[in-house]
Design a protein around this motif. Structure first.
Motif, short mmCIF file in Angstrom:
data_model
loop_
_atom_site.label_atom_id
_atom_site.label_comp_id
_atom_site.label_asym_id
_atom_site.label_seq_id
_atom_site.Cartn_x
_atom_site.Cartn_y
_atom_site.Cartn_z
N LEU A 119 0.75 -1.65 -0.25
CA LEU A 119 -0.21 0.41 0.32
C LEU A 119 0.82 1.46 -0.14
O LEU A 119 1.14 1.30 1.11
N MET A 133 1.01 5.05 -0.50
CA MET A 133 0.30 6.35 0.31
C MET A 133 1.25 7.34 -0.37
O MET A 133 2.29 7.92 0.64
N TYR A 177 6.25 9.58 0.78
CA TYR A 177 5.17 8.67 0.73
C TYR A 177 5.28 8.11 1.95
O TYR A 177 5.91 8.06 2.57
N ALA A 213 4.80 3.34 2.69
CA ALA A 213 3.86 2.16 2.64
C ALA A 213 4.15 1.11 4.05
O ALA A 213 4.90 1.77 4.72
N GLN A 273 -5.98 0.28 2.14
CA GLN A 273 -6.25 1.44 1.40
C GLN A 273 -7.73 2.58 1.92
O GLN A 273 -7.87 3.42 1.85
N PHE A 300 -7.34 4.74 4.56
CA PHE A 300 -6.39 5.96 4.61
C PHE A 300 -7.74 6.95 3.62
O PHE A 300 -7.27 7.94 4.44
N ASP A 301 -8.03 6.20 2.84
CA ASP A 301 -8.42 6.98 2.38
C ASP A 301 -10.04 8.26 2.71
O ASP A 301 -9.91 9.03 2.71
N VAL A 360 -3.74 13.43 -1.69
CA VAL A 360 -3.30 12.20 -1.44
C VAL A 360 -3.51 11.34 -2.69
O VAL A 360 -4.36 12.13 -3.47
N LYS A 361 -2.89 10.40 -2.57
CA LYS A 361 -3.14 9.29 -3.59
C LYS A 361 -2.68 8.22 -2.60
O LYS A 361 -1.41 7.80 -2.21
N SER A 362 -3.29 7.14 -2.74
CA SER A 362 -3.34 5.85 -2.14
C SER A 362 -3.53 4.81 -3.76
O SER A 362 -4.49 4.85 -4.50
N CYS A 396 -2.41 0.54 -3.88
CA CYS A 396 -2.19 -1.28 -3.92
C CYS A 396 -1.43 -1.52 -5.19
O CYS A 396 -2.30 -2.31 -6.15
#
Length: 77
Positions: free
Chosen positions: A7, A9, A21, A23, A36, A39-40, A56-58, A60
């Motif tokens: 993951l 992030m 970042y 992870a 994920q 987090f979102d 942000v962007k996540s 997998c």
């Protein structure tokens, strides 16, 4: 080799020298996606004033890995 799920992030804020970042590694895609989603959802729960300055962007990411010491079987060494 065994498949793991990372993951990733990504976080961007003004006046930072780079994208930040972090992870986390998971043994199943389900575990990764659940983390994920958490987090979102945590980001979405922040006030708009926070979201106006933090992006942000996540993701997998599946990855073929050698055994990893300390991880549960079948991934662990």
């Amino acid at each position: 080799m065994t498949k793991v799920f990372l993951l990733l992030m990504l976080i961007s804020m003004p006046d930072q020298p780079s994208v930040r970042y972090t992870a986390s590694i998971f043994s199943t895609e389900y575990q990764c996606v659940e983390a994920q989603i958490g987090f979102d959802e945590a980001y979405e729960a922040k006030p708009q004033s926070y979201k106006d300055i933090v992006r942000v962007k996540s993701l997998c990411v599946p990855f073929e890995s050698f055994p990893i010491k300390g991880m549960p079987s079948p991934i662990g060494a």
